[in-house]
Design a protein around this motif. Structure first.
Motif, short mmCIF file in Angstrom:
data_model
loop_
_atom_site.label_atom_id
_atom_site.label_comp_id
_atom_site.label_asym_id
_atom_site.label_seq_id
_atom_site.Cartn_x
_atom_site.Cartn_y
_atom_site.Cartn_z
N ARG A 81 -14.80 10.34 8.73
CA ARG A 81 -16.09 9.28 7.60
C ARG A 81 -16.98 10.30 8.55
O ARG A 81 -18.05 9.66 7.92
CB ARG A 81 -16.16 8.11 9.23
N CYS A 82 -17.00 11.56 9.08
CA CYS A 82 -18.47 12.55 9.53
C CYS A 82 -19.24 13.03 8.59
O CYS A 82 -18.42 13.69 8.27
CB CYS A 82 -18.08 13.52 10.38
N ALA A 83 -20.15 12.57 7.87
CA ALA A 83 -20.53 13.23 6.30
C ALA A 83 -20.78 14.89 6.51
O ALA A 83 -21.66 14.93 7.60
CB ALA A 83 -21.59 12.40 5.81
N ARG A 139 -15.28 18.12 10.38
CA ARG A 139 -16.61 18.67 10.67
C ARG A 139 -16.46 17.20 12.01
O ARG A 139 -16.49 16.17 11.14
CB ARG A 139 -17.88 18.95 9.61
N PHE A 140 -17.26 17.66 13.03
CA PHE A 140 -17.08 16.68 13.76
C PHE A 140 -18.85 17.23 14.57
O PHE A 140 -18.73 18.11 14.77
CB PHE A 140 -15.92 16.35 14.64
N HIS A 157 -22.02 5.97 8.10
CA HIS A 157 -20.78 6.50 8.16
C HIS A 157 -20.38 5.59 9.12
O HIS A 157 -18.92 5.54 8.93
CB HIS A 157 -20.89 7.62 8.35
N GLY A 158 -20.98 5.27 10.46
CA GLY A 158 -19.24 4.54 10.94
C GLY A 158 -18.66 5.37 11.73
O GLY A 158 -17.79 5.10 11.83
N ALA A 159 -19.01 6.54 12.15
CA ALA A 159 -17.86 7.59 12.41
C ALA A 159 -17.97 8.07 14.34
O ALA A 159 -17.02 8.04 14.61
CB ALA A 159 -18.24 9.22 11.46
N MET A 160 -19.10 6.72 14.63
CA MET A 160 -18.70 6.44 15.95
C MET A 160 -18.45 5.51 16.11
O MET A 160 -19.19 4.32 15.82
CB MET A 160 -19.90 7.49 17.09
N LEU A 161 -17.32 5.23 17.32
CA LEU A 161 -17.49 3.85 18.20
C LEU A 161 -17.82 4.01 19.20
O LEU A 161 -16.88 5.21 20.20
CB LEU A 161 -15.89 3.83 17.75
N ARG A 206 -13.06 10.86 22.20
CA ARG A 206 -11.45 11.22 21.83
C ARG A 206 -12.08 11.78 20.14
O ARG A 206 -13.06 11.11 20.15
CB ARG A 206 -10.57 9.91 21.98
N TYR A 207 -11.40 12.06 19.12
CA TYR A 207 -11.00 12.27 18.21
C TYR A 207 -9.96 11.69 17.19
O TYR A 207 -9.03 11.85 18.01
CB TYR A 207 -11.16 13.90 18.15
N GLN A 208 -10.54 11.16 15.59
CA GLN A 208 -9.43 11.18 14.88
C GLN A 208 -9.84 11.64 13.37
O GLN A 208 -10.80 12.28 13.33
CB GLN A 208 -10.06 9.90 14.04
N GLY A 209 -8.48 12.58 12.79
CA GLY A 209 -8.69 13.16 12.06
C GLY A 209 -9.12 14.63 12.57
O GLY A 209 -9.29 15.48 12.03
N VAL A 210 -9.10 14.66 13.50
CA VAL A 210 -9.07 16.43 13.40
C VAL A 210 -8.05 17.01 13.99
O VAL A 210 -7.16 16.38 15.35
CB VAL A 210 -9.47 16.57 14.92
N THR A 211 -6.93 18.17 13.87
CA THR A 211 -5.79 18.77 14.56
C THR A 211 -6.52 19.46 15.73
O THR A 211 -7.32 20.12 16.39
CB THR A 211 -5.61 20.05 13.60
N PRO A 212 -5.20 19.01 16.65
CA PRO A 212 -5.88 19.33 18.07
C PRO A 212 -5.53 20.95 18.42
O PRO A 212 -5.13 20.75 17.91
CB PRO A 212 -4.85 18.61 19.21
#
Lengths: 153, 239
Positions: B49-51, B95-96, B195-199, B233-239
């Motif tokens: 969701r990070c634009a 991108r984050f 965007h609401g990318a951060m919780l 923590r991250y979502q949508g990121v390959t560790p």
């Protein structure tokens, strides 16, 4: 006599528990007592000579498990002890008129707090209004603050 | 020799008094602490969701913590930065934002020679600037490059986030806002930007939306091989 020997240490122990330590009582310049609106005393001279110890106490209390005690933080000090410039707006520590700066310059003591901390009040919007006059005493400032709070409601 | 105050009696009394006074002092101090181990503050950043061109979180951080520019963008202090990561095999680009990860086993805390870097009981990793000597060991130790050094004199600081020359600084997760019951400025800005990318929330509270998401979805840590157990923590990121 033996019984007396057993009782006396107990009395001594109780006295030690309920009396303040002698070292604290023998050090009158630093009256570490319950804070009264962020002060140890309303006596200006006591606060003038001991405010650095008060600040150090607050600093040590805030670490290592930082406690949200904004009421007694340096932020609150500069909010109440605000000084206004010719434009009626609060002045920062760069201005010689600033509450802390004024005295420190006279005493030739460097003022290090504001190399990190903010010297302007920012969390009290009322104090930033140009129409508010400087308070001559803590009581007056408190009355202003309470009036402002009442006015907002 | 039957003196009223024998040496032994005196020592016993003194020891008992010391223990009682210490206990009393600790008891009162314990009540004042707001940060408790029941809380583990953290963030979940959804990189999907990070634009792409958005830097609302970075700008909000700069405003909130008064990270004034010296007109040298390459070296200006930033507590959050946007990064772009490409998986070399698959070509997947994410991108984050990256900031202090508030690790449970924080290397910066371990290496600090003065105890200035410390971890609060609620999981926030902070710098006590009164103790920081500016040695920058923590900056070297941090695997996320999250910390920075203040090289120049500061002015017009924000009341909630003091910062001064010669000390190390990093994201505090807006500790002044959290202590007042709020949430970090970056999270608010991200939500405001739509965007609401951060919780933001508490990992230790099972009813918290953050904890619910962390249980339900795969949230990854950056550089998991280091076992830092970060609070971000991250979502949508390959560790």
């Amino acid at each position: 006599m033996r019984r007396l020997n057993n009782v006396i240490p107990l009395v001594f122990l109780l006295c030690m528990m309920f009396c303040p330590p002698a070292s604290a009582a023998d050090a009158p310049p630093v009256p570490r007592q319950k804070l009264l609106r962020g002060h140890w005393s309303e006596d200006k001279n006591i606060m003038r000579s001991n405010h650095q110890a008060l600040l150090k106490d607050r600093m040590n209390a805030a670490y290592p498990l930082s406690v949200p005690q904004r009421q007694t933080s340096i932020e609150q000090c500069v909010t109440c002890h605000v000084t206004r410039g010719e434009d009626k707006l609060p002045v920062s520590a760069e201005n010689p008129k600033h509450f802390c700066r004024d005295c420190h310059t006279g005493q030739r003591v460097t003022l290090d707090c504001f190399s990190c901390h903010a010297s302007l009040p920012a969390n009290d919007p009322y104090i930033l209004l140009p129409k508010v006059k400087n308070a001559d005493s803590l009581r007056q400032r408190l009355a202003q603050y309470q009036a402002a709070k009442g006015g907002k409601k | 020799m039957n003196s009223v105050f024998s040496r032994r009696v005196f020592l016993h009394a003194a020891a008992c008094t010391f223990i009682l006074v210490q206990g009393k002092a600790l008891g009162t101090a314990g009540k004042a602490f707001a940060a408790t181990p029941k809380t583990r503050w953290g963030l979940i950043v959804d990189a999907r969701r990070c634009a792409n061109e958005c830097a609302a979180c970075v700008d909000a951080c700069v405003r909130e913590n008064a990270l004034h520019s010296h007109d040298r963008p390459a070296t200006d202090a930033r507590w959050i930065r946007k990064v772009r990561v490409t998986d070399k095999t698959t070509g997947f680009v994410s991108r984050f934002p990256v900031m202090c990860q508030h690790c449970a086993s924080a290397e910066c805390v371990r290496v600090c020679p003065t105890g200035a870097s410390y971890r609060r009981e609620d999981g926030l990793v902070l710098v006590n600037r009164h103790l920081c000597i500016g040695c920058r060991y923590c900056m070297l130790a941090c695997p996320y490059k999250a910390r920075g050094f203040v090289h120049e004199k500061t002015s017009k600081q924000a009341p909630g986030s003091p910062r001064g020359m010669g000390t190390v600084e990093a994201c505090t997760l807006c500790v002044h806002r959290i202590d007042a019951g709020g949430r970090p400025a970056c999270v608010e800005a991200c939500a405001k930007a739509g965007h609401g990318a951060m919780l933001f929330g508490n990992f230790n509270d099972p009813t918290d939306p953050l904890a619910k998401r962390a249980v339900a979805f795969a949230v990854t840590a950056l550089r998991p091989e280091l076992h830092t157990d970060p609070g971000v923590r991250y979502q949508g990121v390959t560790p």
